[in-house]
Structures are given as C-alpha cells and as structure tokens.
Design a protein around this motif. Sequence first.
Motif, PDB file in Angstrom:
ATOM      1  N   LEU A  61       0.696  -1.087  -0.027  1.00 46.26           N
ATOM      2  CA  LEU A  61      -0.115  -0.009  -0.149  1.00 46.26           C
ATOM      3  C   LEU A  61       0.791   1.166  -0.179  1.00 46.26           C
ATOM      4  O   LEU A  61       1.817   1.197   0.426  1.00 46.26           O
TER       5      LEU A  61
ATOM      6  N   VAL B 276      -3.704  -1.395  -4.339  1.00 46.05           N
ATOM      7  CA  VAL B 276      -4.332  -1.931  -5.610  1.00 46.05           C
ATOM      8  C   VAL B 276      -4.504  -3.475  -5.192  1.00 46.05           C
ATOM      9  O   VAL B 276      -3.502  -4.051  -4.760  1.00 46.05           O
TER      10      VAL B 276
ATOM     11  N   ILE C 294      14.242  -5.822  -2.928  1.00 48.90           N
ATOM     12  CA  ILE C 294      12.857  -5.507  -2.316  1.00 48.90           C
ATOM     13  C   ILE C 294      12.554  -4.236  -2.359  1.00 48.90           C
ATOM     14  O   ILE C 294      13.466  -3.655  -1.292  1.00 48.90           O
ATOM     15  N   GLY C 295      11.774  -3.842  -2.636  1.00 49.92           N
ATOM     16  CA  GLY C 295      11.410  -2.359  -2.336  1.00 49.92           C
ATOM     17  C   GLY C 295      11.616  -1.783  -3.726  1.00 49.92           C
ATOM     18  O   GLY C 295      11.358  -0.460  -3.659  1.00 49.92           O
TER      19      GLY C 295
ATOM     20  N   LYS D  22       8.957   6.742  -0.685  1.00 48.73           N
ATOM     21  CA  LYS D  22       8.905   6.313  -2.152  1.00 48.73           C
ATOM     22  C   LYS D  22       8.602   7.371  -3.004  1.00 48.73           C
ATOM     23  O   LYS D  22       7.808   8.591  -2.406  1.00 48.73           O
TER      24      LYS D  22
ATOM     25  N   LEU E  73       0.925  -8.185  -7.834  1.00 51.83           N
ATOM     26  CA  LEU E  73       0.270  -7.635  -6.755  1.00 51.83           C
ATOM     27  C   LEU E  73       0.899  -8.148  -5.420  1.00 51.83           C
ATOM     28  O   LEU E  73       0.989  -9.615  -5.330  1.00 51.83           O
TER      29      LEU E  73
ATOM     30  N   ILE F 110       6.410  -5.610   0.809  1.00 48.61           N
ATOM     31  CA  ILE F 110       7.289  -6.709   1.608  1.00 48.61           C
ATOM     32  C   ILE F 110       8.580  -6.165   2.059  1.00 48.61           C
ATOM     33  O   ILE F 110       9.255  -6.991   2.842  1.00 48.61           O
TER      34      ILE F 110
HETATM   35  N1  LIG Z   1      -0.704  -3.437  -3.918  1.00 45.30           N
HETATM   36  C1  LIG Z   1      -0.133  -2.187  -3.874  1.00 45.30           C
HETATM   37  N2  LIG Z   1      -0.937  -1.028  -3.812  1.00 45.30           N
HETATM   38  C2  LIG Z   1      -0.371   0.034  -3.742  1.00 45.30           C
HETATM   39  N3  LIG Z   1       0.938   0.261  -3.487  1.00 45.30           N
HETATM   40  C3  LIG Z   1       1.793  -0.893  -3.809  1.00 45.30           C
HETATM   41  C4  LIG Z   1       1.173  -2.008  -3.783  1.00 45.30           C
HETATM   42  N4  LIG Z   1       2.324  -2.976  -3.805  1.00 45.30           N
HETATM   43  C5  LIG Z   1       3.443  -2.387  -3.472  1.00 45.30           C
HETATM   44  N5  LIG Z   1       3.214  -0.875  -3.414  1.00 45.30           N
HETATM   45  C6  LIG Z   1       4.159  -0.047  -3.359  1.00 45.30           C
HETATM   46  O1  LIG Z   1       5.383  -0.454  -3.890  1.00 45.30           O
HETATM   47  C7  LIG Z   1       6.352  -0.337  -2.840  1.00 45.30           C
HETATM   48  C8  LIG Z   1       7.466  -1.441  -3.145  1.00 45.30           C
HETATM   49  O2  LIG Z   1       6.747  -2.688  -2.863  1.00 45.30           O
HETATM   50  P1  LIG Z   1       7.527  -3.929  -1.909  1.00 45.30           P
HETATM   51  O3  LIG Z   1       6.451  -4.952  -1.843  1.00 45.30           O
HETATM   52  O4  LIG Z   1       8.235  -3.535  -0.865  1.00 45.30           O
HETATM   53  O5  LIG Z   1       8.812  -4.426  -2.871  1.00 45.30           O
HETATM   54  P2  LIG Z   1       8.718  -5.060  -4.483  1.00 45.30           P
HETATM   55  O6  LIG Z   1       8.121  -3.832  -5.390  1.00 45.30           O
HETATM   56  O7  LIG Z   1      10.335  -4.853  -4.519  1.00 45.30           O
HETATM   57  O8  LIG Z   1       7.977  -6.230  -4.272  1.00 45.30           O
HETATM   58  C9  LIG Z   1       5.749  -0.307  -1.680  1.00 45.30           C
HETATM   59  O9  LIG Z   1       6.359   0.561  -0.511  1.00 45.30           O
HETATM   60  C10 LIG Z   1       4.326   0.647  -2.108  1.00 45.30           C
HETATM   61  O10 LIG Z   1       4.558   1.767  -1.879  1.00 45.30           O
END
Ligand SMILES: Nc1ncnc2c1ncn2[C@@H]1O[C@H](COP(=O)(O)OP(=O)(O)O)[C@@H](O)[C@H]1O
Lengths: 112, 112, 112, 494, 494, 494
Positions: free
Chosen positions: A28, A64, B86-87, B58, A112, B38
């Motif tokens: 998120l 999302v 990750i991130g 971000k 997602l 994650i």
């Molecule tokens: N389902 C989602 N809805 C909205 N923002 C998201 C969603 N998934 C990820 N994000 C955004 O993307 C960033 C990075 O996601 P993350 O899961 O930490 O790592 P990665 O993109 O490498 O898998 C999050 O900090 C968030 O801001």
Amino acid sequence: MKKVEAIVRPERLEAVKSAVVELGHNGLTVCEVKGHGIQKGVTQHWRGEEYVIDLLPKISLVAVVHDHEVADIIDAISKAARTDHIGDGKIFVSPIEEVIRIRTGETGAEAL
Amino acid sequence: MKKVEAIVRPERLEAVKSAVVELGHNGLTVCEVKGHGIQKGVTQHWRGEEYVIDLLPKISLVAVVHDHEVADIIDAISKAARTDHIGDGKIFVSPIEEVIRIRTGETGAEAL
Amino acid sequence: MKKVEAIVRPERLEAVKSAVVELGHNGLTVCEVKGHGIQKGVTQHWRGEEYVIDLLPKISLVAVVHDHEVADIIDAISKAARTDHIGDGKIFVSPIEEVIRIRTGETGAEAL
Amino acid sequence: AAAVTAETPGAPTLAEVAADTGTVKIGMNFFFLIMGVCLIFFMQAGFMLVETGFCRSKHAAHVAMTNFVIFAVGALTYWAVGFALQFGSLGAFYWAPGAEAILNGEAVKAGVNAFAGTKGFFLGTLGDGTYDPGVFVFFLFQMVFMDTAATIVTGGMAERWKFSAFLPFGVFMGAIVYPLYGMWVWGGGWLATLGANYGFGNGVVDFAGSSVVHAVGGFAALAGAMVLGPRLGKFKADGTPVALPGHNIPMAILGTIILVFGWFGFNGMSTLAATDLRASIIIANTMLAGSAGCLAAMFLVWKLWGKPDPSMAVNGMLAGLVAITAPCGFVTPLSSVIIGALAGFLVVGSVVFVERVLKVDDPVGAVSVHGVNGAWGMIALGLFADGSYGAGWNGVDSAVTGLFYGNGGQLIAQLIAVVTVFVWSFGMHYVFFKIQDAVQGIRSSKADEIAGLDPGEMGVLAYPDMAGSGPLGEGSLAAEAAGLVQPKPVGSEA
Amino acid sequence: AAAVTAETPGAPTLAEVAADTGTVKIGMNFFFLIMGVCLIFFMQAGFMLVETGFCRSKHAAHVAMTNFVIFAVGALTYWAVGFALQFGSLGAFYWAPGAEAILNGEAVKAGVNAFAGTKGFFLGTLGDGTYDPGVFVFFLFQMVFMDTAATIVTGGMAERWKFSAFLPFGVFMGAIVYPLYGMWVWGGGWLATLGANYGFGNGVVDFAGSSVVHAVGGFAALAGAMVLGPRLGKFKADGTPVALPGHNIPMAILGTIILVFGWFGFNGMSTLAATDLRASIIIANTMLAGSAGCLAAMFLVWKLWGKPDPSMAVNGMLAGLVAITAPCGFVTPLSSVIIGALAGFLVVGSVVFVERVLKVDDPVGAVSVHGVNGAWGMIALGLFADGSYGAGWNGVDSAVTGLFYGNGGQLIAQLIAVVTVFVWSFGMHYVFFKIQDAVQGIRSSKADEIAGLDPGEMGVLAYPDMAGSGPLGEGSLAAEAAGLVQPKPVGSEA
Amino acid sequence: AAAVTAETPGAPTLAEVAADTGTVKIGMNFFFLIMGVCLIFFMQAGFMLVETGFCRSKHAAHVAMTNFVIFAVGALTYWAVGFALQFGSLGAFYWAPGAEAILNGEAVKAGVNAFAGTKGFFLGTLGDGTYDPGVFVFFLFQMVFMDTAATIVTGGMAERWKFSAFLPFGVFMGAIVYPLYGMWVWGGGWLATLGANYGFGNGVVDFAGSSVVHAVGGFAALAGAMVLGPRLGKFKADGTPVALPGHNIPMAILGTIILVFGWFGFNGMSTLAATDLRASIIIANTMLAGSAGCLAAMFLVWKLWGKPDPSMAVNGMLAGLVAITAPCGFVTPLSSVIIGALAGFLVVGSVVFVERVLKVDDPVGAVSVHGVNGAWGMIALGLFADGSYGAGWNGVDSAVTGLFYGNGGQLIAQLIAVVTVFVWSFGMHYVFFKIQDAVQGIRSSKADEIAGLDPGEMGVLAYPDMAGSGPLGEGSLAAEAAGLVQPKPVGSEA
Ligand SMILES: Nc1ncnc2c1ncn2[C@@H]1O[C@H](COP(=O)(O)OP(=O)(O)O)[C@@H](O)[C@H]1O
Ligand SMILES: Nc1ncnc2c1ncn2[C@@H]1O[C@H](COP(=O)(O)OP(=O)(O)O)[C@@H](O)[C@H]1O
Ligand SMILES: Nc1ncnc2c1ncn2[C@@H]1O[C@H](COP(=O)(O)OP(=O)(O)O)[C@@H](O)[C@H]1O
C-alpha cells in the motif's frame, strides 16, 4: 484489478494500515494530502488578521487489489477509519488495467 | 490515453525521470509518498522505546501518455528504477478519459 | 462518477478551490506535487556547482463528481487556473466505479 | 574606600589597598578569561549549525551529534592527556601565579628545541594536584580552543563518517595532534623558539590560532575527506562535481553569526588579560576582516555565477575571521580589511580548487575556510605585522614585525609554521585514518548513507514530522549507491 | 596612575587610591554577576529549544510559548513577591554593601528556624525603596535562577497543558514554592542553619542549585505530569509505552549547547564575586561532569538499545550538569567526572523507570534530568566534598566536607534537603494542580491535543509552510483520542 | 599584594599601587564595554531569526541574508565614514583617555549648534591614526548600535526588497542617517545641547537609543515599506489586509530570547563603565519593562481575538524593551513596568493601525515595535524620569527629571527629539528610496516574489529537502501576481 483509495483522518492512519495489512494486503502507498469537505475549517489569527484553514490534513491510502478483494478491504478501511464525526473521509474505487512489479518484471495479478 | 503511475525508490528518481524524458515524455508529475510492502521497515529508538517505521519513503511518478506509448514507458521506467532488491516498487496503468491543457484549452491527444 | 484531477500552479490554488466550491463541490482533496513539462526549470547554484530544479512545485486538486458535472468543473478550473503562461497545468478525467462515505457507509452517488 | 578589606574599615593601609588591588587585578583577568571560555565554547553551537545546515536533512541529526559529542570527548581527553602534553612544561607565567606548582615538568627536548610537556595529566588530580585557579582557568581556555579544532573536522567529513569511527578521532586529536602542535607554538616549543634560537623574527607567532586551531582542524579535515572518499553521488563518473545543496540556509547563517560572536572571545580574550588593553584593537580588526571577507566572497561569486550565494557569503565571513586570527594583534585596521578581503577571494578559489581539481568532497568548506585561510593568516602576519605590539614575544625583545615593515625573518618563521602544520596535521591524520579504516572501517555503510545516517546510525530521524525529511532505506540496499552503480537492465533476468 | 581619580591628577593619595580600588572591586563583582545574569537568562533559549525539539511539530509553537512567557510571568512575580519572601530577611551581606537598607526584614521564625523573608516586595518601589545597586544585581541573579526552575516544568507537562492553566502555575512557582525553599537553603532559613543549630556539617549546602533550582523544577514537573496524565496515545491499553519522537533533533542539540553555555554562569558566577577565584575550578568541574554524563548516557543506551540515541546523549549532558551544580565548588575534577558519569547512567535508568514503572509521561525527561539528578547532586556533595572550600559556609567554621572525607553529618544535612525538596515541591504542586484542575481544568481539550495545541490554543501553526507539520482537526473530535478509543464498528449504525 | 607590579615584589609603593589600580580600572571598563559589544552584536542573530521566522519559507534565505550581510556592510561603512561623522568632534571623554588624539576634530557648527563630526575616518588608519584602545572600544560599541538600527529596516521591507537595492541602503544608513542623528543626541550635537543652550531640561536624553537606534530604524522601515508597496497578495482589491503567516514560530521566539539577551548589553553596558553601578538598576528595569510589554500585548490580543497570539507576545516583549531603552537609567522599577505595559498595548494598536489604516505592509512589525515605541520611550523618559540619576548629563547640572517629577522642560526636549527623528529618518529614507527606485528599481521582480526570493535572487532554496518549502516559478510569470491580476477567461482565446 482495482485501485482502492481511501482519504482518512491522519490520526486513524495506524488503525487503517493495520486493518489492511491484516487482510493480507502488504502493498500500500500513503500520501499526506489536504482535504476540503463539509467538515468546517479552523480559524487562525496572524497579527490581527483572521483566516481560515479550510484544507485540513488528511491521509490518502492507496491499495491496488484484485477485484474480488474490494468489498473486504472497503469494509476493513471503513471500520478502522470511522469516528462518526464529520470529516471521516471517503473511499474511491477505480479500475487498474495493468500492474508491473519493477524488481521482477512480473505483471498483472502476480505482481500484486 | 493511459495514466502510468510508478512507485519507485527516491534515490532512483533522477534516473527514472531522465529515462522518461528521453522517451520524449516531457510531461510528468511527481509526488513524495510513503510505501508499505514486503520490504521490511526500519527499527528506530526514541528514549528507550523501540518503534518501526514501516512506511518507507517512495516517489510516485505519473505520466499520462497515449495508449501506444505505454509499453515503452513501462520498459524505460522498469530499467531505470530497478536495483533488484526488495522495495523497487510497482507500476500501475489506468485509463484516462480526457485531458485538458489549461493554458490553451486543447483537449484529448493534442493536450498531452 | 468521474475523478477530475487538475495539476495547477500553487499560486492559483485559492482561486481554483473557490471556483470549484462555488460550483457546489464541497468535497475535494489537494496534494503538493512537483511537475515537469515544457516549462523550463530554475537554475540554482550551490557552492560553485550549477544545477537545475526541473521539477517545479504544482498542486494537484482532485474532485470526484457525477458524470454530468464534469464539463462545468473543467470549465471552472480552467478559468481559475489559467495565466496564459507555460506551466499552467493539465486536467485529467478518469472513471470512478464506486465511492463510499466512511462516516455513514453511503455508497455511490449519494456518497459524493 | 569602604569596600576595601581593612582592619580599620574605611581607613585601609597601603598594604591592604595593595592586597585588594592585587586580588582585583587577578580576579578581573581570570574573569576575562572565563568570558573568553564561554564565548569560545559557544562556537560549538556555531559549528554545529553551519555544518548541519550545509548538509542534507537525512543526515542532520548525525552531523549535529558529532559536533555536540566532540566537546565531551575532547574535554575529557584534553583534561586527561592533552593539556599536560601542551603546557606541562610551561613553568611560571605572569598571568597565572601558582601555575608553577603544576606546569613545571621537564619538557621533552632535543637540544634547544622542546617538543612536549610532561606534567599536569588529569590536572594533577591523580597525584600532584593543587587547586590553583590560574591553572584551571588556563586549562579551560586552552580546552575550548582544542575543541574548536576538533569540531572543524566533522564538517569536512560529514554525511559519510561512521559515528563509531569518529569517536577515536576525537581522542587522537585531543590527546596528540592538537596538543603537540599547540605546544610547539604556544607552549614554548621549537616553533616558538625559532626566533630566540635561530633568529627568525619573534619565532612563530600565531596570536589566537590561525594555525594552532584552524589549520590543524582544516588540514585534518582534508586528510579525513580524502581517506573517506566523496559522498555517494558527489562526482559523476567523469569526475564532474554534483551540487548537493544543504538543507537549511537560515540555520547555517545563524551558526555563522554565533561563530562571529564566539570570535570576540577567540581573538579578543587571547590577550589572556583585561589589563592588556590591546583587546579592543584586536576585536575591531577581527570584525573588519570578517566583514571584508564576507563581502569579498559574496561579490566574487555574484560576479562569477550570477547570484550572491549565501553559503559562500558565510564561508567568506569565516575565512576573513580565520585569516585575521593570527595577525589580529599586530596589524592596522586597514591591513585587516585587506587580509580579510583576500581571504574572501581565497576561500572561493579554494572551494572550487578542492572540489574540481583535487576532487575532494568537503561538504562545508572546512579545508578552504580553516586550512587554506589558516595558512594565509600565518603568512599575512609575516607580511603585515607593523611592529606596534608584541615586544618580548617568545623571548625576543623586538616587537613583531612583518616583511612590509622590514622584517623578512618573521615571514620565514611563519612559512616554517605553515609547512609544519600541514605536514603534521594532514600527515598524522592521514596515517591515523588509513590505519583506522583498515582496522575498523571509518565509512558508513552505503545503505545507511543512501537512507540517511540518522535512521541508520542514530536510530532517529532529525525531522520525523516533515514530509521529505530524507528517505529511508534498508540494509539490503548496500550494494547500490545512488547514481553511481548502474542498475542491472531489466531484461537481464526477467 | 593617571586613571585614578585624584585631586592632583597623576599623584593620588592613599585615600584616593583606596577609594578607586574599592569602586573597582565592587564594580567588578557586580559586573561579574551581571554576566552571570546574562548567561543564566539565556538558558531560557536552551530550555525552549530542547523542549520544543523533543515535542511534536503540531505543538511546537505552544511549547515554545510556554518557555518564553514563563520568563515574563516569573520575572514580574518574583519582583512583586518572591524575592522578598526569599531574601527579605537576609540582612547585610559582604558582596552587597547597602543591602541592609532593603533586605533587613524580620524573618518569619519558629524558634531558631527561619521560614520566610518579609521585606523588599516590589524591590521596595512601592514604599521603602532605594536604588541600591547591590540589591538590584542580587535580585536579577536570583530571578534568573527562579525562572530556570519554572521553565523546567513546562517540559514535563508539554503537549497537553492548557495555556491558560499554565500561567497561574508560573505565579505560584515564582511567588511561593521556589522562593520559600530557596529561602531555607540560601536565605538563612532552617535548612541552611542545620549545621549551626544542630551540628549537621555546614547545614544544607547547595552551591548553585541542584536542589533549589533543579529538584524544585523536576519534582514540580513530576507532580504536573501525574495530575495531567499521559499524552493521548502515549501508553497502549496494556500500559506499554509508545514512542512519540520529537520533531527536531538539531534544535534540541542547539538547546543543549546553549544550556551548557548558560551553565558557565549558573555555576561559575555563583561565587557571587570575581574576587573569589574558585570560579575557574567550578567551571572546570562543571564541564568535566557534563561531558562525563553525556558519554556515560550515550554509551549506555548504545549498549542497551543498539544506537547512540542523541536524545539520551543530550539528557546525559544535562544530567551531569545538574548533578555537579551542588558540589561543583567543593570537589576535585576526578570526583566531578565520577559524579557526572553516574548522573549519565542514572538519567537513563530514571527515564525508563518513570515511563515503564511509574507510567508517568514526561516528554523531555524533566523529572529524570532535573529531579532525580538534582537529588543525586545534593547527595554527591555529601559524599565527595573534600574540605578544600567553604570554610564559614552557613556560619560553620569548618570547610564543607563529605562522607568520603570524614564528615557524615554533611551527608545527613544533604539527605534532609533531598527529602524536603521532594515533599515540598512535589507536594505543593500536586495539591496546587489538583485544585486548579478541579476549578479550571488544566488539561487541553482532546480535540486540540489531537489536532495540535498550536492551531487549537495558539491560533497559529508553528510551521504552516511545511507539509506534514502536524494535523489539524475539529472540535467535534473531542470524544475521541487517537488510538485510545475504539471507533464504533461501521455496522452498528449504518 | 604579590600580584601588584612592583620593583620590590610584595611591597609596592603607593605610586605602584596607584598605577595598577588605574590600569585595572581602565581594563575593567573596557572589558565591560567589550562584553557589551558582544551582547549587542549578537542581536543580529535575534533580528535574523525573528524576521526570518515571521516571513514565508520561500523567502527565508533572502531575509536571513539581508540580516547577516547588513553587519558586514554596516561595519565597514561605519569604520570608513559613520564613526567620524558621529564622534569625530567629541573631544576628550572620561572613560576613554587618549580619545582626544583622534576624536578632536572641529565640529560642523551653526552657531552654538553642532551638526557633524569631522575626524576619525577609517579610525584614522589612513593618516592620523593611533592605536588608542579607548577609541577602538568606543568605535566597536557604537558600531554595533548602528548595525542594530540598520537591521531593523530589513524586517519592514522583507519579502520584496531586491537584494542589490538593499546593499546601498546599508551604506546610506551607516554613513549618513544614523551617524548624524546619533551625533545630535550622543556626540554633543544640537539636540544634546538643547538643555545647555536653550534650557530644556538636560537637553535630549536617550540613554541607550530608543530614538537613536530604534526610532531611526523603525521610521526608516516605514519609509521603505511605503516606497516598496505591499507584498503581492497582502491586500485585497478592496484594501482588506490578508494574513500571510510567518513560516517558523519557534525560530521567531528563539530570536526574541536572543534579543532580550542582547538587550542586557544594549541597555546595561550603556553606562559605558562598570564603575558606574547604575547598570544593575538599568538591567532590572529593562527586564521588568520587557516582561510587562510581553504580557500586556499577549493579554490584549487574547481578549481581542481569542488567542494569545505568539507573534504579538513576541512583539510586546520587544516593544517593552524598546520603550525602556531611553528611560531605563532614570526611572523606578514600577515606572518601568508601566512604561512596558503601555508599550505592549501600543504595539498591538500600532500594528493594526499601520496595516488597516495606513495600508502599509510591515511583515514583522518593525514600524510599530521600533518606530512607535522608540518614540514612546523618549516621551516616557520626559514623563517618568525621577531625578535620581544623570546629574551633569549633557552639561546640565541637575539630574534628569521628567514632567511627573516636576520638569516639563525635559519633556519638551524629548518631543523635539521625537519630531526630529521622524522627520529625519523617515524623510531621508523616503527620498533615498524614491530616488534609488527611479534609478535602480528597489523592488524584486514579481516573478521572483511569487516563486520566492530564494530561488530568484539567492539562487538557493532555504529548505530544499522539505516538501512545501515554497513554490518555484519562472520568469515568464512576471505579468501576473498571485491573486491580484484576474487571469484572462479561457474562452477569450481558445
Ligand atoms: N498493491 C499495492 N498497492 C499500492 N502500492 C503498492 C502495492 N504494492 C506495492 N506497492 C508500493 O510499492 C512499494 C514497493 O513494494 P515492495 O513490496 O516493498 O517491494 P517490491 O516492489 O520490490 O516487491 C511499496 O512500498 C508500496 O509503496
Ligand atoms: N468529492 C470528493 N472528491 C475528492 N475528495 C473528497 C470528496 N469528498 C470528500 N473528499 C475528501 O474527504 C474528506 C472528508 O470529507 P468531509 O465531507 O469533510 O466529511 P465526511 O467524509 O465525513 O462527509 C475531505 O476532506 C476530502 O479530502
Ligand atoms: N503527460 C503528463 N502527465 C502527467 N503530468 C503532466 C503531463 N503533462 C503535464 N503535466 C503536469 O502539468 C504541468 C504543467 O505542464 P507544462 O507542460 O509545463 O505546461 P502547460 O501545461 O502550460 O503546457 C507539469 O509541471 C506537470 O506537472
């Protein structure tokens, strides 16, 4: 997929975030915004001149999610954000056509 | 027309912006957001109490583009934003029904 | 329902907000963003090194409205935001599928 | 007369009046030094603000902490070791009757040249201590000078210096490098006696520390900045420097005003006695030189780059102050203005030179302000000293006189000091940092540097409530430095 | 000699020299006190910055205002009432010739024990006034001490103290609580005469106010924080404390440096005379103790929690300074380092204890820094005083000597002071706040607390231009406290 | 006695004791002035913080820079020209033996009235210079007063004053306007001799500069604000003022505390000698008046507008201090409280009057704080001076006495001063700014004003890391002012 955007009170952010995460939505994105609504503004003074801050701090929280998850997340956010006072905010649902996870290049549902 | 919204690391903003601009997309809008995913949070201390910052900074970068440009811009952003850790963030694509250029009143494709 | 998002100059925010509110749209959400466009950046110096700030402050103003109100609100925003100089910004219109008013649980049209 | 302590109140004898006069004289001179200690101590706040303001917000708490903690580390170190090495063999001294009870160690000598003091460790608390107030006030005065030198270094090494590596530096500076050079110039060491022993003017003369404090600090900062390497993203692959703007200009300006305020004590109270009326002349010279430096730098950058860059106006003011610190007692107001203005030009040139030619990343200009202008101040004394003050200085009868007033010997002494301070401070610190880096690693992790040293090393954000107060990252980022490492192309593994 | 006022210029008589010597002596000692007043006054800025920096941005203007306005309230109150109660029966005093003209009221006494002064209200302006400069400078010196005590309290009660309730506190503290305890220790009261009357060492000795200023303030803060209750969201339902990070770390560090700067005057000028050369020893002890406290706290938290938390390094420095404030004139430098280091450990333990065990919410650590370490400083004097200073103190001939140097009686006096200051300051304020709360309500509304006391009580935002400078809410929110009250489930009324 | 310099150590002769006494006396008085210089100089920081805090963040670096650079400009100008015009014909003066060597020029006179000094340009460095320490310390003391007057103006003209136009103002103020009015009151000029020559009390008496410093600055600010016109968006089309809130309240409060700190020197050290024990009375009066002003303004705005507006509490404190600056040496503490409280009310009324009636945009209240209350302070002296001090002032034997104590003549002298300072400072600056505006243009471009003077004129953002730290725009915007020009309707050209 849908984008669920909730405009909530800043002081409810922690509760809303937890509720969403508990549902299993780790992803998120949050943004500090200011909102205008039927909630009244705050009257301030500066050296004798009165003015109204009618854009009040709100938090926009975006997740999302898959189509079938929308109802649950709306429910969870509503419960957590609600104080029953004017200014609790709104949730907007809109379509998302594609999602890409940058790190892996995955697209669509698996991203997602 | 499509709205391409990328959530990326702050330190990749410059690279992503350049990549997008090089593709010929001059118009873009950027916002400082905080994300939960994650990627783990950061543990902090304040006078003996531990707490976790799990909303990490971000950048959201939005470009509204023609339908046929979506694939290229996704590719460019992905390349520029990627660190393989990750991130790295996500890209969301959603429909835009109308665009107006305020200065000229142009609408639709020519407004981009 | 539609989401009308206007990217405007910060110094036009007050005028745009008033114009929208006068149309009867009390609900709106505002965010400080930075924009890149055909408007040129600002050259700055820091201890001998020149650099260009090419992300200029803009305000994003979002109002979710009924379909039939879109034309009017676009018109009102355009008038209020316009200075006739490069950088006046853009308006994007996109679909919203559902709206929930958190306080009451109302949905759809009545939630606006 | 009623206030004079007397057996017959209101009718004191000559001896009684003399006793009170003596007490008042000493009391006043110690009071004068105490105010100097206060003012100079307060420069810690100035350095903290200038350095923090010139850095980015994600490192702000870290930079502020180094400038704060250095005082504690330095004070204890100097008390334990530094003061004894610097002044332990000073012997009796006119303004500190009783000093001989503590500071009368046999100096470490090679022939006529003295290299280190040997008494007064822990202010003698652990053995031979007395409560001599003259020694204590002198200790305080010297301690705050030392801490100034140490805190200069935190600026040049800011935004990438591991906090756990910074602490040992404080000990090294406060125990060894500062006190020994300080001994050589102010404690009767070999540089001070270059005049008496070898005929170079009055020997090395550094009124309030252009070299002892500023050049020692500035050249240590150069060594540190070189060993650390530039901040991530400071230079492009082709070596072009990148602007990394400081996060708070008013903070830096406040810091500068505080530094000027402190400099009243730094220079003015360095007469060590209110009965030496030279203090007012010194302060006037100091203010004029600083002002000239400020305007010179500001107008130069305005001309060069189109805007009166506040960060360079700030550096110009400080450069003027650093440069006048050695000569402030010995030159005319007009010379002070000239010295300050040249310092203002010099600091601009030096900032560009250090960054573009040496490719050294000095976030706040510590090398240019304190190192280069510390050296310039020493030379300026050798040129502009007009022979109106300083008779008897370092045991040489004549007043301090520079080249323009006919004494080239003084200039030679000053040049020897400049070379010495560079070799000593730069060299010692370069070696120290290199060894420390091998042993402990002195640079923050890349992940911490990218995310900010505040969350990474301090465990707190400087400004947690402010949006945009610096990005946070995670340990996993360690492999990547913003803008330096090309991310792998997506295709290569998708 | 030409400068001496004389009938025959250049050839003054003994009487003329004596007259000038007397004038200079008094002038210098008053000048010394004036500089003390300046430095101590400036601690207002330090407190303001530390407390504001440790609070959240939505309350920043409110916290800063309480620290600013307390000075005005305190100064006027102390002028009107406090000074007379504290010193109105002091009688003649060596450094203030002429004081007897005003401060010669008959003390409120019970047997040999004096409890309050009775003359000098409004500095005598409304009747028996004279323009005695000695009395005025003494008033100023005491006034800034009082204001320090009062401003400590604003920290412990920050972020939820109604501004209109805070003002009466200032009057109560400045008119009653501070002056009376101060009278007992410094104004010839019953604690001071515990030695002369009952043989406990030199009676209660508190050189510069570990108890008179700091413990009074710190224990008042404890009472206030208890009556107010914790900030919304500070404790979870199960009592676990929640971190509420301060909004500006560099601001807090600047404040700390300013406080150290002020402490030069606080302790150093408390000799009340530049002719008492002890000042330099006192200042050296002060700096060493503060430094030791800073490092002790920093290393302890680093060990405990993994990071050298700047907020605790700051508290450690202040704890060391508070602890050395009573004994600074009577102990060796080495003892000072020990006292300071123990203070640094103590403050960490106390912060944890107050928060986790007492469940009291003290946003800036006022109780631990000023209360606990004020008490520790009093005890430390009773242990470490080495008998080298203070002969004649409180009318007892022997010098001040602690347990480790053979005088257990002094320690008993100090312990009596610690108990007294706790009972008096905590007790009086607890009762005061409870009554005030019943009458007026001393806590800000929940809505204001959630939205920020700045928009709510001050009518301005501290930082209106900064995104994220604290949320605003509305009166209607009063029923709800962030995170504390469970919002009603949606279903229950949809 | 051992400390007295003597041929036979320990047994000094009367002449030797007298010599030392004289040295100590002079040394102490110069030391006293030096501390005054430090404190007053530090007010630069206070002004910088108050003015910057009261302005918006997009102009913060610009406002801070004007407050910083004015010192450099002023110091050099005053050294070159101003000091000579103000004091060049002062002649010998008791506290500055030796001054006659430099400051003995023939005054520019018309009959008995003197209008300008004529000697001491460049402190005589370029010719007739000596190193007289008395002259140097006096120069320093006067220089920091002058810089205070100049820095007041930057507040009233903030947020729209072109930096390149501001610099010449600094020269004009420091060379002409300030020194000449200062000469008239403090340098033996025609206002000072209104008593001796025409029998109006002691002539114009302004102890520490209510008129010489504050009213000169405040009325110059009025002229500047009028010539510049209001900030874009400050007044609606119908003339209603619009609130433009300052960006940092704690910063403004810190600045105010620093100003109070500086005022200890400003008023207290204006006795020019520590041997004049009046200093403590003066400082007590100063603190009481400031406190009364702070509370009066705070309670008044609380009553009027519902909240204890911090910005007006700050202005009230400063108003009280400005008002007491002239009378501080001559009135009772009670009168000081009255004078301060009235100043607090006055500043609130004046802020409203200037903004709503005069429609002048004074972002920080410079006109009301310094101009109006500077005038009030002069009048207050004419009313409240109680005849207890100032015998011999301006060559008139009687002590300074106001109307309420029976001397209406003094009030007349004060009123003449008020009219003179208004006509002179407002008039000269109005003409100066008008001419400068015609020649050079003194207002920043509209585009820069909208986008912020920081990116536009300074080339840096004050706070680049903070979201919302002020919008940036582009040159092309020049035609439009936020909210003032109606944008063309879309239809007109689509
Ligand atoms: N389902 C989602 N809805 C909205 N923002 C998201 C969603 N998934 C990820 N994000 C955004 O993307 C960033 C990075 O996601 P993350 O899961 O930490 O790592 P990665 O993109 O490498 O898998 C999050 O900090 C968030 O801001
Ligand atoms: N139509 C809308 N479009 C965009 N944002 C809206 C809209 N209506 C409400 N909001 C957002 O929701 C917030 C709360 O709305 P408000 O009308 O004050 O209270 P409530 O949601 O309780 O009816 C607003 O501050 C605004 O940020
Ligand atoms: N395609 C786009 N996608 C997203 N934002 C855009 C786009 N085009 C313009 N914008 C936003 O609009 C702002 C103004 O655009 P610009 O091209 O500079 O001027 P103009 O709107 O007058 O043509 C930009 O700063 C950017 O924030």
